[in-house]
Scaffold this motif. Structure first.
Motif, PDB file in Angstrom:
ATOM      1  N   GLY A  42       0.869  -1.408  -0.417  1.00 18.67           N
ATOM      2  CA  GLY A  42      -0.266   0.288  -0.225  1.00 18.67           C
ATOM      3  C   GLY A  42       0.501   1.276   0.364  1.00 18.67           C
ATOM      4  O   GLY A  42       0.284   2.056  -0.755  1.00 18.67           O
ATOM      5  N   GLY A 238      -2.103   9.950   2.582  1.00 15.74           N
ATOM      6  CA  GLY A 238      -3.262   8.570   2.060  1.00 15.74           C
ATOM      7  C   GLY A 238      -4.246   9.546   3.043  1.00 15.74           C
ATOM      8  O   GLY A 238      -3.920  10.637   4.069  1.00 15.74           O
ATOM      9  N   ASP A 240      -5.667   8.401   5.712  1.00 15.49           N
ATOM     10  CA  ASP A 240      -5.472   8.371   6.827  1.00 15.49           C
ATOM     11  C   ASP A 240      -4.554   9.251   7.947  1.00 15.49           C
ATOM     12  O   ASP A 240      -4.094   9.661   8.590  1.00 15.49           O
ATOM     13  CB  ASP A 240      -4.412   6.356   6.780  1.00 15.49           C
ATOM     14  CG  ASP A 240      -2.917   6.863   6.516  1.00 15.49           C
ATOM     15  OD1 ASP A 240      -3.141   7.301   5.089  1.00 15.49           O
ATOM     16  OD2 ASP A 240      -2.107   5.767   6.594  1.00 15.49           O
ATOM     17  N   MET A 270      -6.784   4.624   0.708  1.00 16.35           N
ATOM     18  CA  MET A 270      -6.491   3.598   1.080  1.00 16.35           C
ATOM     19  C   MET A 270      -6.737   1.763   0.584  1.00 16.35           C
ATOM     20  O   MET A 270      -7.465   2.166  -0.905  1.00 16.35           O
ATOM     21  CB  MET A 270      -6.749   2.940   2.546  1.00 16.35           C
ATOM     22  CG  MET A 270      -6.781   3.729   3.951  1.00 16.35           C
ATOM     23  SD  MET A 270      -5.025   3.991   4.257  1.00 16.35           S
ATOM     24  CE  MET A 270      -4.642   6.030   2.977  1.00 16.35           C
ATOM     25  N   ASN A 272      -6.856  -1.784   1.066  1.00 15.58           N
ATOM     26  CA  ASN A 272      -7.850  -2.904   1.632  1.00 15.58           C
ATOM     27  C   ASN A 272      -7.503  -4.527   1.346  1.00 15.58           C
ATOM     28  O   ASN A 272      -7.252  -4.236  -0.281  1.00 15.58           O
ATOM     29  CB  ASN A 272      -9.082  -2.586   1.729  1.00 15.58           C
ATOM     30  CG  ASN A 272      -9.752  -1.817   2.650  1.00 15.58           C
ATOM     31  OD1 ASN A 272      -8.850  -1.076   3.090  1.00 15.58           O
ATOM     32  ND2 ASN A 272     -10.879  -1.479   2.998  1.00 15.58           N
ATOM     33  N   GLU A 276     -10.128  -4.713   5.471  1.00 15.11           N
ATOM     34  CA  GLU A 276      -9.844  -3.404   6.555  1.00 15.11           C
ATOM     35  C   GLU A 276      -8.578  -3.144   5.887  1.00 15.11           C
ATOM     36  O   GLU A 276      -7.769  -3.518   4.530  1.00 15.11           O
ATOM     37  CB  GLU A 276      -9.225  -4.227   7.195  1.00 15.11           C
ATOM     38  CG  GLU A 276      -9.713  -5.057   8.200  1.00 15.11           C
ATOM     39  CD  GLU A 276      -9.555  -5.662   9.619  1.00 15.11           C
ATOM     40  OE1 GLU A 276      -8.737  -7.347   9.749  1.00 15.11           O
ATOM     41  OE2 GLU A 276      -9.656  -5.111  11.023  1.00 15.11           O
ATOM     42  N   LYS A 277      -7.833  -2.507   6.082  1.00 17.75           N
ATOM     43  CA  LYS A 277      -6.846  -1.202   5.856  1.00 17.75           C
ATOM     44  C   LYS A 277      -4.886  -2.595   5.954  1.00 17.75           C
ATOM     45  O   LYS A 277      -5.610  -2.520   6.967  1.00 17.75           O
ATOM     46  CB  LYS A 277      -6.595  -0.469   6.999  1.00 17.75           C
ATOM     47  CG  LYS A 277      -5.782   1.170   5.825  1.00 17.75           C
ATOM     48  CD  LYS A 277      -5.538   1.987   6.584  1.00 17.75           C
ATOM     49  CE  LYS A 277      -4.734   1.656   8.076  1.00 17.75           C
ATOM     50  NZ  LYS A 277      -4.163   2.757   8.740  1.00 17.75           N
ATOM     51  N   SER A 279      -2.207  -2.996   6.463  1.00 14.30           N
ATOM     52  CA  SER A 279      -1.265  -2.161   8.166  1.00 14.30           C
ATOM     53  C   SER A 279      -0.685  -3.070   8.716  1.00 14.30           C
ATOM     54  O   SER A 279      -0.898  -4.227   9.232  1.00 14.30           O
ATOM     55  CB  SER A 279      -2.749  -2.001   8.905  1.00 14.30           C
ATOM     56  OG  SER A 279      -1.463  -1.106  10.199  1.00 14.30           O
ATOM     57  N   ILE A 312     -10.866   3.482  -3.072  1.00 11.88           N
ATOM     58  CA  ILE A 312     -10.163   2.564  -1.916  1.00 11.88           C
ATOM     59  C   ILE A 312     -10.067   1.085  -2.507  1.00 11.88           C
ATOM     60  O   ILE A 312     -10.509   0.911  -3.598  1.00 11.88           O
ATOM     61  CB  ILE A 312     -11.031   2.279  -1.280  1.00 11.88           C
ATOM     62  CG1 ILE A 312     -11.508   2.460   0.342  1.00 11.88           C
ATOM     63  CG2 ILE A 312     -10.549   0.881  -0.247  1.00 11.88           C
ATOM     64  CD1 ILE A 312     -12.726   2.661   1.354  1.00 11.88           C
ATOM     65  N   GLN A 314      -9.084  -2.637  -3.210  1.00 16.99           N
ATOM     66  CA  GLN A 314      -8.568  -3.962  -3.173  1.00 16.99           C
ATOM     67  C   GLN A 314      -7.524  -4.785  -3.223  1.00 16.99           C
ATOM     68  O   GLN A 314      -7.449  -5.191  -4.849  1.00 16.99           O
ATOM     69  CB  GLN A 314     -10.384  -4.812  -3.427  1.00 16.99           C
ATOM     70  CG  GLN A 314     -11.197  -3.369  -2.955  1.00 16.99           C
ATOM     71  CD  GLN A 314     -11.468  -3.287  -1.152  1.00 16.99           C
ATOM     72  OE1 GLN A 314     -10.875  -4.263  -0.477  1.00 16.99           O
ATOM     73  NE2 GLN A 314     -12.004  -2.499  -0.583  1.00 16.99           N
TER      74      GLN A 314
END
Length: 464
Positions: A42, A238, A240, A270, A272, A276-277, A279, A312, A314
């Motif tokens: 990401g 980003g 976030d 973001m 995913n 979910e992101k 991370s 977003i 995926q």
């Protein structure tokens, strides 16, 4: 050119008369990495989007001043160093080099200036002193684990009237939606740290408040101001980072200097994975190195270019394999079609317009594959001039997006024309219900290390 500006929540004009005349460069600050680990998949997007935007500007003859920082002192770096019993500076240096190497593999243009936080402590201290003098900050004793004689400095959030204008929420909403560290030393729960008192074993610098180190937010405010001044053109990152990082950057800089901090704010969506992101803290990440080593930098780049930057994304291994096949179609056509044609200007004009309309890279990618399809049709009909024009257009569109079609992926450029031709023969055999020939071709490709995958859009291939 227009971009969606997070600050105004509208499509705003990018260029001024001063940019068009060459009087001043377009100034952009990109929030770079905190270098405590290898970058994950990401992280590519946050560097790629401003890279494409810069290319679009330079394609039109606009000079760009591109700054991307490196956060090389921060809690996560210190934690990583403690876990590995290493010096934090060694950790940050190692992963800074890894990050920069990965950006090269992605074809990211090197920024003109790459400031590191540890090289700008003086500028951060000066900014904090301005905030103290104007009443926007206050000093408190260091915590129980701080070295004696070292203090913290806090920012008075409610003293800045415009707080929340980027994230579009007031202070109380921000508190309700965030995990706030309960600290009795704060005047208000919303206040955040500008300078952290030194703790034993942690990196520290001398300051008017004793030994310590900067908070994360003050670093970018100071570095952006140093190299781009106030009211520079574009700040990116980003989604976030909108709150609290970018919100706090604005508060610090504008409270200290009384001038707008940045005119445009671009935030990419973001990535995913399983809803979910992606991370490191969640442990659900794919390293960028793994993705590039498996599929190649151009495939990873194309993966993100096919998605609008504000959407977003995926993550899917299946999707990456589809993009790899698409890349093989591009390189296969370019290596097959005749060279020397002239790019179709109406297509290029439309592509530049698409990038100027909130950086619509999917439209440019679509145009590229339309040219591949038309080029193959021209080759089949013996129209070499049309095939050459399609090839030239594909090459120029790819260059606009930062895709180097001359490099191929894992040396697939050499085999792509042969594989594509065999797949066309296989398709013809299947249509004629000659399944024996179809299976023979597939088996031969498999023996050569080529995996063929049938889909609704036709056969795709990749190396095993």
């Amino acid at each position: 050119m227009r971009l969606y500006n997070t600050l105004t929540r509208d499509l705003d004009q990018v260029l001024t008369d001063a940019h068009r005349s060459g009087e001043t460069p377009f100034s952009m600050y990109v929030c770079g990495p905190t270098v405590q680990d290898v970058p994950h998949f990401g992280h590519a997007r946050a560097a790629l989007i401003p890279d494409v935007f810069r290319r679009a500007l330079e394609h039109q003859g606009i000079e760009v001043l591109h700054v991307r920082n490196i956060t090389d002192v921060e809690d996560k770096i210190i934690t990583r160093a403690e876990e590995e019993d290493r010096d934090p500076a060694a950790v940050s240096e190692q992963y800074s080099r890894v990050y920069e190497a990965q950006m090269k593999r992605l074809g990211i243009l090197e920024p003109h200036i790459v400031p590191r936080a540890t090289g700008h402590i003086i500028e951060m201290i000066e900014l904090i002193e301005l905030l103290l003098d104007s009443g926007h900050a206050y000093v408190v004793e260091g915590g129980a684990d701080a070295i004696p004689g070292s203090d913290d400095v806090m920012f008075r959030v409610r003293s800045f009237e415009g707080y929340g204008k980027l994230s579009n929420r007031d202070v109380d909403q921000s508190l309700a939606g965030a995990r706030v560290d309960a600290d009795a030393r704060k005047e208000d729960a919303a206040d955040f740290v500008l300078w952290k008192a030194a703790k034993p074993g942690e990196p520290s610098w001398r300051s008017p408040w004793g030994p310590g180190r900067p908070g994360w937010h003050i670093e970018c405010s100071a570095m952006a101001r140093k190299y781009l001044g106030s009211d520079f053109d574009l700040h990116t990152g980003g989604t976030d980072l909108i709150f609290p990082h970018h919100e706090n950057e604005i508060a610090q800089a504008e409270a200290a200097y009384g001038e707008r901090f940045a005119r445009l704010w671009l935030h990419n969506g973001m990535l995913n994975i399983d809803g979910e992101k992606m991370s490191k803290s969640l442990g659900n990440f794919i390293t960028l190195d793994d993705a590039i080593s498996r599929y190649g930098g151009p495939v990873v780049r194309l993966y993100f270019l096919q998605i609008h930057y504000r959407s977003i994304a995926q993550f899917s291994g299946e999707r990456l394999r589809e993009v790899e096949s698409a890349w093989n179609r591009l390189t296969g056509f370019v290596s097959t079609a005749p060279e020397g044609g002239q790019a179709r200007q109406e297509v290029m004009t439309a592509a530049v317009a698409a990038l100027g309309d909130d950086l619509n890279t999917p439209e440019v990618v679509s145009a590229m594959f339309t040219q591949v399809k038309e080029g193959h049709a021209a080759l089949a009909d013996g129209r070499s001039a049309d095939a050459g024009a399609a090839r030239a257009t594909v090459m120029e569109l790819a260059g606009l997006l930062g895709l180097d079609l001359a490099t191929g992926t894992h040396d697939d450029t050499d085999v792509a024309p042969l594989v594509e031709t065999l797949l066309e023969l296989r398709d013809a055999a299947r249509e004629a219900k000659d399944y024996a020939t179809s299976d023979t071709i597939r088996d031969a490709l498999s023996a050569a290390g080529i995996v063929v995958e049938d889909s609704r859009d036709g056969a795709r291939w990749r190396r095993s």
